[in-house]
Design a protein around this motif. Sequence first.
Motif, PDB file in Angstrom:
ATOM      1  N   ALA B  14      66.678 -52.082  -2.111  1.00 18.64           N
ATOM      2  CA  ALA B  14      67.512 -53.137  -2.673  1.00 18.64           C
ATOM      3  C   ALA B  14      68.752 -52.551  -3.352  1.00 18.64           C
ATOM      4  N   THR B  15      68.572 -51.407  -4.036  1.00 18.61           N
ATOM      5  CA  THR B  15      69.722 -50.792  -4.714  1.00 18.61           C
ATOM      6  C   THR B  15      70.765 -50.319  -3.705  1.00 18.61           C
ATOM      7  N   THR B  18      72.447 -53.255  -2.169  1.00 19.31           N
ATOM      8  CA  THR B  18      73.357 -53.938  -3.085  1.00 19.31           C
ATOM      9  C   THR B  18      74.674 -53.186  -3.206  1.00 19.31           C
ATOM     10  N   ALA B  99      71.782 -59.964   1.539  1.00 26.65           N
ATOM     11  CA  ALA B  99      72.436 -60.034   0.228  1.00 26.65           C
ATOM     12  C   ALA B  99      73.920 -60.377   0.351  1.00 26.65           C
ATOM     13  N   CYS B 103      76.947 -62.111  -2.432  1.00 25.93           N
ATOM     14  CA  CYS B 103      78.047 -61.348  -3.028  1.00 25.93           C
ATOM     15  C   CYS B 103      79.384 -61.978  -2.653  1.00 25.93           C
ATOM     16  N   PHE B 153      71.378 -58.570  -5.301  1.00 27.57           N
ATOM     17  CA  PHE B 153      70.271 -57.642  -5.555  1.00 27.57           C
ATOM     18  C   PHE B 153      68.938 -58.390  -5.532  1.00 27.57           C
TER      19      PHE B 153
END
Lengths: 259, 219
Positions: B14-15, B18, B99, B103, B153
């Motif tokens: 996920a990091t 992101t 994601a 964003c 995220f």
Amino acid sequence: MTVDGPTPSPAPLLVDITTSAGTFTVTAGFEAHTGITVLFGPSGSGKSVTLATIAGLLRPTKGSIVLHGRTIADAEAGIHIKTQDRHLGMVTQHAALLPHRSPVENVGLALRTVGTSAQGAVDRRARREEAVRLLAETGAAHLAEANTTSLSGGERQRVALARALAGHPQLLLLDEPFSALDRVSRTRLRSLVRRLSDERQLPVLLVTHDLDDVEALADRIVEFEPGRTVGQRNVDPTRPAERRGSPRPTTSSSEPDRS
Amino acid sequence: MTDWYPFWLSLRVATTATVVAGVLGVSLAYLLAKGRFPGRSLLEAVVTLPIVLPPTVLGYYLLTLLGVNSSLGRAWERIFGHPLVFTVTAAVVAATISALPFCVRTARVAIESVDPTLEAAGRIAGLPEWQVAVQITLPVARRGIAAGVALGFARALGDFGATVMVAGNIPGRTQTLPVALYDAVQAGDDATARTGALLLGAIAIVILLAVNRVARSAP
């Protein structure tokens, strides 16, 4: 070209444009000399649109703008000098200060060439000193490190004026700079604008719908009616100040097509 | 003892997703907010698609696009020596695509609500366009951009459908926490399922609170 001042040389700013912004169209024809030229008329008559066109934020649909002998916009010839390259200073009604930057940084933003060595290195200290000097010139040196979002209306305009002067502008554009201020700050800011104009020897365009601004500051008046300019004239400095702004027939042609 | 691998893998995936979706998403948001070019509405629609598509459908198309029989998949295999699908990288791709629209959409609204007189002031001060973007537009819009990245995220961390399609469910390799949670329920392992659900739920709530806090505070 109509020249109703005593100088035979062409005026520093020659405007002869039609600009459409959405459904609104304004046709403006006038010239400006060193000193304060007031663009005067009711709200919504197209004064600010004209100013934005001179700033290069809008493109004229017809006509041209000549600043110090250089054509900065010409709709027919397809000339549109970028705002960045017009070397202007501008102050708007709410000052448009960057909220995330301190006053001194706001001024420093316009000092792109100050403190930059031939090698391109930026001397931050020189830039900062120059920014503080400009703030001092507009009576705002004590605000250099203040929180920009907590400045009063008058303080904001002082910082904005310092920023406007920072780029060594060839022309100063003031769009209703006093209208958001209380009476006391308004009087002080008027004196400041008068002093800066006299010291810097710049052409200054001041957009306002307030007759008091005309009486206090105008060296020259360009009158707007909705959608067009209807005349321009120099203000006789020997006349009493309280009569300067009184509307009367103008000496120059009222048609925008004056060539 | 609970296996923590899916939790750490989920955080890692996920990091990474992101960071990629944030950089790509803010650039796309800027382009969509400021640009006037042919195909703009099409680009907008394509970027939004992952929100409306069922995650498994999104995963199916990603699998078709990146699988061992696709040209992209074959190119990947030639360069890196192994297929892209059913790897951690594939999980990152799935999470990134999931994601991205969060964003882009949130950042775009934030960029569009920046007072245009501030940008005009920068131009008049002589800043070139890229500096107007970097010194004025993006810093003024930073709260909205941060909110969008946080939502991205949360979405990346929770993705199940797209991840399972392109990264599979290989315990100890590509099994992320949402997938492990599903497996635990299937296997009747209530303790693991409870821990996973609690972790994912807690992280989501913390992100939601943070986003609301950022959105409420004055610029």
